[in-house]
Scaffold this active site. Structure first.
Site, mmCIF file in Angstrom:
data_model
loop_
_atom_site.group_PDB
_atom_site.id
_atom_site.type_symbol
_atom_site.label_atom_id
_atom_site.label_comp_id
_atom_site.label_asym_id
_atom_site.label_seq_id
_atom_site.Cartn_x
_atom_site.Cartn_y
_atom_site.Cartn_z
ATOM 1 N N SER A 1 0.855 -1.187 0.000
ATOM 2 C CA SER A 1 0.000 0.000 0.000
ATOM 3 C C SER A 1 0.886 1.230 0.000
ATOM 4 O O SER A 1 2.072 1.162 0.369
ATOM 5 C CB SER A 1 -0.883 0.003 1.253
ATOM 6 O OG SER A 1 -1.416 1.283 1.526
ATOM 7 N N TYR B 1 -2.160 -1.122 10.199
ATOM 8 C CA TYR B 1 -2.125 -1.255 8.746
ATOM 9 C C TYR B 1 -0.813 -0.708 8.186
ATOM 10 O O TYR B 1 -0.157 -1.346 7.350
ATOM 11 C CB TYR B 1 -3.315 -0.514 8.144
ATOM 12 C CG TYR B 1 -3.437 -0.638 6.649
ATOM 13 C CD1 TYR B 1 -3.937 -1.802 6.070
ATOM 14 C CD2 TYR B 1 -3.064 0.411 5.809
ATOM 15 C CE1 TYR B 1 -4.057 -1.923 4.690
ATOM 16 C CE2 TYR B 1 -3.176 0.303 4.432
ATOM 17 C CZ TYR B 1 -3.682 -0.867 3.881
ATOM 18 O OH TYR B 1 -3.795 -0.982 2.515
#
Length: 267
Positions: free
Chosen positions: A142, A155
């Site tokens: 990401s 995350y």
């Protein structure tokens, strides 16, 4: 047909980016095993992609090593090998930003799926690929793998870890002719990401609200990043077009992570 005769296993392939990857791979001639815990969706996607012998579904929780081992063995036995392993399964976790309020069990869950799941996928794909002296492993990271403040702590930490794993495993498996890379996209409208839109930005049309917010913060204007765009990047890393690319974190963010958005020098 850039993947003619190739076999790929895609974790988290029942929806979102994973589904787009599976569809694009099929379009380019690959045989696909979709691996997920969403059994009904996974079966439906498999059938939409043509079903046997082109696509199949296998239930697998990527946090359980026996599940991952069985999924890899099933795919290799059904199609004869695995040429491409795509570690796509992942979650974002709770929206809690204040570390004082963060739930440790939720933090561990995010790492279990996003990091341990990737590790297990790499480990068991390597079992099949090393004897052949070739293969491509692609994992989904990401934009949060290269900057902070774009997602929750768990995350962000997990996606940084995916990049570290990618580099480490690429360094080991290069001697076996196996390439290991990852892809780091900016915000993409999926069922996983859209609920994380700030409440102040939500609209009756959820997709429009998400895209409006993402566009306002994007560096590259006039174009939206969609699931199929990420799939195209994964396709590139899976094909011989990237035959000398390994250990790369391919950032697909329109320059978002390299721009200082607070100084506004170019306004």
């Amino acid at each position: 047909m850039r993947l003619e005769g190739k076999v790929a296993l895609v974790t988290g392939g029942a929806s979102g980016i994973g589904e787009s990857i599976a569809r694009l791979f099929i379009e380019h001639g690959a045989k696909i095993c979709i691996v997920d815990v969403q059994d009904e969706l996974g079966q439906q996607v498999s059938q939409r992609l043509g079903g046997d012998p082109h696509a199949c579904y296998f239930h697998c929780d990527v946090t359980v090593e026996d599940d991952v081992r069985r999924a890899v063995d099933f795919t290799a036995e059904k199609y004869g090998t695995i040429d491409i392993m795509v570690n796509n399964a992942g979650i974002t976790g709770d929206k809690v930003i204040d570390i004082r309020d963060a739930d440790f069990n939720e933090f561990k869950k995010v790492f279990d799926i996003n990091v341990n799941g990737v590790f297990l996928g790499m480990k068991h794909a390597a079992r099949i690929m090393i004897p052949k002296m070739k293969g491509s492993i692609v994992s989904l990271a990401s934009v949060s793998s290269v900057i902070a403040g774009a997602g929750p702590h768990g995350y962000t930490g997990a996606k940084h870890a995916v990049v570290g794993l990618t580099k480490s495993v690429a360094a080991e498996l290069g001697r076996h002719g196996i390439r290991v890379n990852c892809v780091s996209p900016y915000a993409v409208p999926t069922r996983l990401s859209m609920p994380y839109l700030p409440e102040s930005e939500m609209q009756e049309d959820a997709l429009r609200g998400f895209l409006t917010f993402v566009r306002s913060n994007a560096n590259l204007k006039g174009v939206d990043l969609m699931p199929n765009d990420v799939a195209e990047a994964v396709l590139y890393l899976a094909t011989e077009e990237s035959k000398y690319v390994s250990g790369l974190n391919l950032v697909i963010d329109g320059g978002f992570s390299i721009a200082n958005h607070t100084l506004q020098v170019f306004e």
